[in-house]
Design a protein around this motif. Structure first.
Motif, PDB file in Angstrom:
ATOM      1  N   ASN A  13     -52.983-102.709 -88.766  1.00 58.90           N
ATOM      2  CA  ASN A  13     -53.829-101.767 -89.484  1.00 58.90           C
ATOM      3  C   ASN A  13     -54.662-102.531 -90.514  1.00 58.90           C
ATOM      4  O   ASN A  13     -54.121-103.130 -91.432  1.00 58.90           O
ATOM      5  N   THR A  14     -55.977-102.523 -90.376  1.00 58.90           N
ATOM      6  CA  THR A  14     -56.844-103.299 -91.265  1.00 58.90           C
ATOM      7  C   THR A  14     -56.799-102.786 -92.702  1.00 58.90           C
ATOM      8  O   THR A  14     -56.882-103.574 -93.643  1.00 58.90           O
ATOM      9  N   GLU A  15     -56.673-101.471 -92.885  1.00 57.56           N
ATOM     10  CA  GLU A  15     -56.593-100.919 -94.249  1.00 57.56           C
ATOM     11  C   GLU A  15     -55.337-101.399 -94.956  1.00 57.56           C
ATOM     12  O   GLU A  15     -55.378-101.730 -96.145  1.00 57.56           O
ATOM     13  N   GLU A  18     -55.673-105.056 -95.981  1.00 57.56           N
ATOM     14  CA  GLU A  18     -56.466-105.198 -97.208  1.00 57.56           C
ATOM     15  C   GLU A  18     -55.613-104.938 -98.443  1.00 57.56           C
ATOM     16  O   GLU A  18     -55.768-105.612 -99.462  1.00 57.56           O
ATOM     17  N   LEU A  82     -50.564 -93.399 -95.198  1.00 64.43           N
ATOM     18  CA  LEU A  82     -51.227 -94.538 -95.837  1.00 64.43           C
ATOM     19  C   LEU A  82     -51.431 -94.330 -97.337  1.00 64.43           C
ATOM     20  O   LEU A  82     -51.232 -95.260 -98.117  1.00 64.43           O
ATOM     21  N   LYS A  86     -49.850 -96.699-100.294  1.00 64.92           N
ATOM     22  CA  LYS A  86     -50.644 -97.359-101.333  1.00 64.92           C
ATOM     23  C   LYS A  86     -50.003 -97.175-102.699  1.00 64.92           C
ATOM     24  O   LYS A  86     -49.894 -98.117-103.479  1.00 64.92           O
TER      25      LYS A  86
END
Length: 94
Positions: A13-15, A18, A82, A86
């Protein structure tokens, strides 16, 4: 003899990557495979292993219609989406 055939390689997952760029972490790729001569599917989740500032093992499962929380944190024994993930990462950072 038991034989498995890989149907799909799961991508990270790119998010989430990051978010993890400020942490020391490693990833392990996931796969979806099935047992030949049957219709049984096995899912090996993507693993994100955070090593610093805290130790967390985050599993990412392929999303299905039943659950909208694809992330599971082994140490906390709970599922997260997600945005919740976070918040947890920020809390452990401080």
């Amino acid at each position: 003899m038991i034989k498995f055939k890989v149907i799909e390689e799961l991508k990270t997952n790119t998010e989430l990557l990051e978010l993890l760029e400020n942490y020391a972490y490693t990833t392990k790729k996931g796969q979806i495979k099935y047992l030949t001569n049957t219709n049984l599917k096995f899912i090996k989740p993507i693993e994100y292993i955070v090593k610093s500032p805290t130790v967390l093992t985050i599993y990412e499962y392929k999303v299905n219609e039943i659950s909208n929380k694809p992330f599971y944190i082994k140490e906390l024994n709970q599922k997260y989406n997600l945005t919740e993930l976070k918040e947890i990462l920020i809390k452990f950072k401080n």
